[in-house]
Motif scaffolding. Structure first.
Motif, PDB file in Angstrom:
ATOM      1  N   LEU A 133      69.292 -14.115 122.770  1.00  0.00           N
ATOM      2  CA  LEU A 133      68.531 -12.883 122.550  1.00  0.00           C
ATOM      3  C   LEU A 133      67.378 -13.194 121.607  1.00  0.00           C
ATOM      4  O   LEU A 133      67.573 -13.842 120.583  1.00  0.00           O
ATOM      5  CB  LEU A 133      69.425 -11.808 121.917  1.00  0.00           C
ATOM      6  N   ASN A 134      66.174 -12.739 121.968  1.00  0.00           N
ATOM      7  CA  ASN A 134      64.989 -12.968 121.129  1.00  0.00           C
ATOM      8  C   ASN A 134      64.514 -11.661 120.525  1.00  0.00           C
ATOM      9  O   ASN A 134      64.381 -10.666 121.224  1.00  0.00           O
ATOM     10  CB  ASN A 134      63.870 -13.589 121.962  1.00  0.00           C
ATOM     11  N   PHE A 135      64.256 -11.692 119.216  1.00  0.00           N
ATOM     12  CA  PHE A 135      63.831 -10.484 118.505  1.00  0.00           C
ATOM     13  C   PHE A 135      62.526 -10.726 117.760  1.00  0.00           C
ATOM     14  O   PHE A 135      62.348 -11.766 117.139  1.00  0.00           O
ATOM     15  CB  PHE A 135      64.899 -10.055 117.486  1.00  0.00           C
ATOM     16  N   ASP A 136      61.637  -9.724 117.804  1.00  0.00           N
ATOM     17  CA  ASP A 136      60.414  -9.795 116.998  1.00  0.00           C
ATOM     18  C   ASP A 136      60.488  -8.714 115.922  1.00  0.00           C
ATOM     19  O   ASP A 136      61.527  -8.103 115.707  1.00  0.00           O
ATOM     20  CB  ASP A 136      59.178  -9.642 117.890  1.00  0.00           C
ATOM     21  N   GLN A 137      59.364  -8.451 115.264  1.00  0.00           N
ATOM     22  CA  GLN A 137      59.324  -7.524 114.137  1.00  0.00           C
ATOM     23  C   GLN A 137      59.917  -6.146 114.416  1.00  0.00           C
ATOM     24  O   GLN A 137      60.559  -5.567 113.561  1.00  0.00           O
ATOM     25  CB  GLN A 137      57.878  -7.356 113.653  1.00  0.00           C
ATOM     26  N   GLY A 138      59.711  -5.634 115.632  1.00  0.00           N
ATOM     27  CA  GLY A 138      60.217  -4.307 115.979  1.00  0.00           C
ATOM     28  C   GLY A 138      61.728  -4.204 115.920  1.00  0.00           C
ATOM     29  O   GLY A 138      62.292  -3.132 115.696  1.00  0.00           O
ATOM     30  N   HIS A 139      62.399  -5.346 116.119  1.00  0.00           N
ATOM     31  CA  HIS A 139      63.864  -5.366 116.143  1.00  0.00           C
ATOM     32  C   HIS A 139      64.467  -5.598 114.762  1.00  0.00           C
ATOM     33  O   HIS A 139      65.679  -5.665 114.616  1.00  0.00           O
ATOM     34  CB  HIS A 139      64.368  -6.470 117.070  1.00  0.00           C
ATOM     35  N   ILE A 140      63.600  -5.784 113.758  1.00  0.00           N
ATOM     36  CA  ILE A 140      64.087  -6.134 112.426  1.00  0.00           C
ATOM     37  C   ILE A 140      63.838  -4.975 111.465  1.00  0.00           C
ATOM     38  O   ILE A 140      62.775  -4.357 111.501  1.00  0.00           O
ATOM     39  CB  ILE A 140      63.418  -7.441 111.947  1.00  0.00           C
ATOM     40  N   THR A 141      64.818  -4.664 110.637  1.00  0.00           N
ATOM     41  CA  THR A 141      64.721  -3.493 109.753  1.00  0.00           C
ATOM     42  C   THR A 141      63.737  -3.750 108.609  1.00  0.00           C
ATOM     43  O   THR A 141      63.347  -4.885 108.352  1.00  0.00           O
ATOM     44  CB  THR A 141      66.088  -3.154 109.127  1.00  0.00           C
ATOM     45  N   LYS A 142      63.410  -2.673 107.899  1.00  0.00           N
ATOM     46  CA  LYS A 142      62.521  -2.783 106.722  1.00  0.00           C
ATOM     47  C   LYS A 142      63.142  -3.680 105.648  1.00  0.00           C
ATOM     48  O   LYS A 142      62.453  -4.273 104.838  1.00  0.00           O
ATOM     49  CB  LYS A 142      62.245  -1.394 106.146  1.00  0.00           C
ATOM     50  N   ASN A 143      64.477  -3.775 105.636  1.00  0.00           N
ATOM     51  CA  ASN A 143      65.177  -4.641 104.665  1.00  0.00           C
ATOM     52  C   ASN A 143      65.323  -6.076 105.167  1.00  0.00           C
ATOM     53  O   ASN A 143      66.160  -6.820 104.674  1.00  0.00           O
ATOM     54  CB  ASN A 143      66.573  -4.095 104.354  1.00  0.00           C
ATOM     55  N   ASN A 144      64.548  -6.422 106.196  1.00  0.00           N
ATOM     56  CA  ASN A 144      64.574  -7.787 106.754  1.00  0.00           C
ATOM     57  C   ASN A 144      65.958  -8.189 107.282  1.00  0.00           C
ATOM     58  O   ASN A 144      66.484  -9.238 106.942  1.00  0.00           O
ATOM     59  CB  ASN A 144      64.096  -8.825 105.731  1.00  0.00           C
ATOM     60  N   ALA A 145      66.531  -7.311 108.070  1.00  0.00           N
ATOM     61  CA  ALA A 145      67.829  -7.620 108.672  1.00  0.00           C
ATOM     62  C   ALA A 145      67.778  -7.342 110.175  1.00  0.00           C
ATOM     63  O   ALA A 145      67.031  -6.479 110.628  1.00  0.00           O
ATOM     64  CB  ALA A 145      68.923  -6.777 108.033  1.00  0.00           C
ATOM     65  N   VAL A 146      68.559  -8.112 110.926  1.00  0.00           N
ATOM     66  CA  VAL A 146      68.769  -7.807 112.338  1.00  0.00           C
ATOM     67  C   VAL A 146      70.078  -7.027 112.403  1.00  0.00           C
ATOM     68  O   VAL A 146      71.136  -7.550 112.064  1.00  0.00           O
ATOM     69  CB  VAL A 146      68.885  -9.092 113.192  1.00  0.00           C
ATOM     70  N   GLU A 147      69.986  -5.751 112.787  1.00  0.00           N
ATOM     71  CA  GLU A 147      71.191  -4.931 112.954  1.00  0.00           C
ATOM     72  C   GLU A 147      71.507  -4.909 114.437  1.00  0.00           C
ATOM     73  O   GLU A 147      70.898  -4.176 115.208  1.00  0.00           O
ATOM     74  CB  GLU A 147      70.946  -3.517 112.418  1.00  0.00           C
ATOM     75  N   LEU A 148      72.449  -5.753 114.817  1.00  0.00           N
ATOM     76  CA  LEU A 148      72.778  -5.930 116.232  1.00  0.00           C
ATOM     77  C   LEU A 148      73.956  -5.046 116.607  1.00  0.00           C
ATOM     78  O   LEU A 148      75.000  -5.070 115.951  1.00  0.00           O
ATOM     79  CB  LEU A 148      73.128  -7.400 116.497  1.00  0.00           C
ATOM     80  N   GLU A 149      73.772  -4.260 117.655  1.00  0.00           N
ATOM     81  CA  GLU A 149      74.844  -3.388 118.129  1.00  0.00           C
ATOM     82  C   GLU A 149      75.223  -3.816 119.543  1.00  0.00           C
ATOM     83  O   GLU A 149      74.373  -3.878 120.431  1.00  0.00           O
ATOM     84  CB  GLU A 149      74.353  -1.945 118.124  1.00  0.00           C
ATOM     85  N   LEU A 150      76.495  -4.146 119.734  1.00  0.00           N
ATOM     86  CA  LEU A 150      77.020  -4.551 121.044  1.00  0.00           C
ATOM     87  C   LEU A 150      78.055  -3.505 121.445  1.00  0.00           C
ATOM     88  O   LEU A 150      79.154  -3.477 120.905  1.00  0.00           O
ATOM     89  CB  LEU A 150      77.661  -5.942 120.943  1.00  0.00           C
ATOM     90  N   ALA A 151      77.672  -2.618 122.366  1.00  0.00           N
ATOM     91  CA  ALA A 151      78.563  -1.514 122.741  1.00  0.00           C
ATOM     92  C   ALA A 151      79.226  -1.799 124.083  1.00  0.00           C
ATOM     93  O   ALA A 151      78.548  -1.879 125.108  1.00  0.00           O
ATOM     94  CB  ALA A 151      77.770  -0.208 122.800  1.00  0.00           C
ATOM     95  N   PRO A 152      80.563  -1.967 124.092  1.00  0.00           N
ATOM     96  CA  PRO A 152      81.261  -2.199 125.370  1.00  0.00           C
ATOM     97  C   PRO A 152      81.233  -0.932 126.230  1.00  0.00           C
ATOM     98  O   PRO A 152      81.554   0.152 125.742  1.00  0.00           O
ATOM     99  CB  PRO A 152      82.678  -2.570 124.951  1.00  0.00           C
ATOM    100  N   LEU A 153      80.838  -1.072 127.492  1.00  0.00           N
ATOM    101  CA  LEU A 153      80.727   0.096 128.379  1.00  0.00           C
ATOM    102  C   LEU A 153      81.996   0.323 129.193  1.00  0.00           C
ATOM    103  O   LEU A 153      82.212   1.398 129.729  1.00  0.00           O
ATOM    104  CB  LEU A 153      79.523  -0.068 129.305  1.00  0.00           C
ATOM    105  N   ASN A 154      82.840  -0.702 129.305  1.00  0.00           N
ATOM    106  CA  ASN A 154      84.084  -0.527 130.082  1.00  0.00           C
ATOM    107  C   ASN A 154      85.277  -1.215 129.404  1.00  0.00           C
ATOM    108  O   ASN A 154      85.938  -2.063 130.000  1.00  0.00           O
ATOM    109  CB  ASN A 154      83.895  -1.044 131.517  1.00  0.00           C
ATOM    110  N   PRO A 155      85.565  -0.842 128.134  1.00  0.00           N
ATOM    111  CA  PRO A 155      86.703  -1.483 127.461  1.00  0.00           C
ATOM    112  C   PRO A 155      88.028  -1.092 128.119  1.00  0.00           C
ATOM    113  O   PRO A 155      88.122  -0.031 128.738  1.00  0.00           O
ATOM    114  CB  PRO A 155      86.615  -0.945 126.033  1.00  0.00           C
ATOM    115  N   ILE A 156      89.005  -1.968 127.974  1.00  0.00           N
ATOM    116  CA  ILE A 156      90.315  -1.725 128.600  1.00  0.00           C
ATOM    117  C   ILE A 156      91.399  -2.349 127.713  1.00  0.00           C
ATOM    118  O   ILE A 156      91.138  -3.332 127.019  1.00  0.00           O
ATOM    119  CB  ILE A 156      90.329  -2.311 130.041  1.00  0.00           C
ATOM    120  N   SER A 157      92.583  -1.758 127.721  1.00  0.00           N
ATOM    121  CA  SER A 157      93.647  -2.291 126.858  1.00  0.00           C
ATOM    122  C   SER A 157      94.475  -3.336 127.612  1.00  0.00           C
ATOM    123  O   SER A 157      94.593  -3.277 128.840  1.00  0.00           O
ATOM    124  CB  SER A 157      94.563  -1.154 126.401  1.00  0.00           C
ATOM    125  N   PRO A 158      95.073  -4.284 126.863  1.00  0.00           N
ATOM    126  CA  PRO A 158      95.989  -5.251 127.495  1.00  0.00           C
ATOM    127  C   PRO A 158      97.129  -4.538 128.235  1.00  0.00           C
ATOM    128  O   PRO A 158      97.586  -5.014 129.272  1.00  0.00           O
ATOM    129  CB  PRO A 158      96.520  -6.055 126.304  1.00  0.00           C
TER     130      PRO A 158
END
Length: 186
Positions: A133-158
């Protein structure tokens, strides 16, 4: 006597290396060590960090992931959330080694990706896979952090898959993440 002094010096050096690494993880404000003069761009600093998700403690802030297991960690929350501290005006590449939670009954993991609230598309895992994944300035917060969110769309239990009795829904797994950041240096 001289030998003893050298040991002390060596010990101090090792200690100072470790403490400086630690500071960088927490604040990301260390004087850059890797700076190159690039024609047409000026001075460019770089940093590389490796996060092993088998480690008991991750050196980045994480939320929505299980305890460490033999392979890494499962995403067991509504979203997996990771924060990586980088430098001002950085361009960032993340290499994510995913572990797929799939079987004959559940053939793919779908993951919605966003960084700093900006939609970055969807990843589909049918097997373990490495994604860049490539990120530029727009993807980086004012505090100079990459806040990455990975949301599972089809989670399932064992349990739903007949693996065991665990009712905890699993979206996907992460084995490791490598971060590269490049930034201008005055």
């Amino acid at each position: 006597h001289m030998k003893k002094l050298i040991y002390y010096l060596f010990g101090f050096l090792i200690l100072s290396i470790f403490t400086s690494c630690k500071k960088e993880v927490i604040r990301g404000t260390q004087i850059p060590k890797n700076v190159a003069k690039v024609e047409g761009l000026g001075k460019i600093g770089s940093m590389v960090k490796y996060y092993d998700f088998r480690d008991k403690f991750l050196a980045c802030w994480d939320y929505g992931f299980s305890e460490a297991e033999d392979f890494g960690r499962w995403c067991v929350g509504e979203k997996g959330f990771l924060i990586f501290q980088v430098r001002k005006n950085a361009t960032v590449t993340l290499k994510i080694d995913f572990a797929a939670f799939v079987s004959d009954k559940h053939r793919e993991n779908r993951i919605k990706v966003s960084a700093n609230g900006i939609d970055c598309g969807e990843i589909v895992l049918t097997e373990d896979k490495t994604v860049y994944l490539n990120f530029d300035q727009g993807h980086i917060t004012k505090n100079n952090a990459v806040e990455l969110e990975l949301a599972p769309l089809n989670p399932i239990s064992p349990k739903e898959l007949g693996i065991n009795n665990s009712e905890k829904k699993i979206g996907f797994g992460v084995k490791s993440i490598t971060l590269w950041a490049y930034y201008p240096v005055k």
